[in-house]
Design a protein around this motif. Sequence first.
Motif: not given
Length: 221
Positions: A124-134, A136-144, A197-201
């Motif tokens: 079960r893939l979870v990227y849609q759940d993860v990437l639609t949450e706010p 902030g700076v706690n997003f895993a570096h992997y996604w960038f 969308g408002n974040l960058a690594l």
Amino acid sequence: MLFDFHVIKWVDRGNEDIHLISSVTTSTTTIKKASRSYINRSRDAESHRGFALLQSMLYHSQEITTHYWLTPLLSFMVRHPDATVQAYFWFLQHLDNQLLCSAAETSLACRTRSFMEDPWQQRRLVYQDVLTEPGGVNFAHYWFYRLEFVLWHQQVRQSEEWQRLRLTAKNSVEHISPQTPSKRDDNRADQMMDRFGNLALVSRSINSEYGKLVQQAGVPP
């Protein structure tokens, strides 16, 4: 041998070290009747760009001492030593999707082991759940890093610039529209502040450089 032929290595390209899958040759030199063999790695061979770039993405986005993705990849290669590089690339894309974009029901080590036993399993893939949450700076570096690879994969045939893409070490998640805007900021995100969308690594050195430019410009708080 499979590791040598198909796994990225750091290769010196003069002014920088980059990841490449490059050919390996041996040479023998005789000095005073004593023969010595040397292993040489080509500096300019860069075939199978996608396979190398995906490995580079995983290298930079995962813990440096626990590259779990490498074990099931090597296991797959050992089981299919005569497969094409394209087949290895397809498997690594599948492994990336199903291992690192799936629900973490068990530890990463346990999930990795399961892909050695059942390489083509679907989870079960979870990227849609993860990437639609706010997040902030706690997003895993992997996604960038993954976003960079996906953009390259979609655009590489459209532009020569994308063919030259290199993935480099970055370690600081920053807001594009700033959390504390100045009077001159006209790109305020407000409700989307902590969205992906408002974040960058970026690297810490780049972040520090931007901060100095703002100070030099005399931007009021």
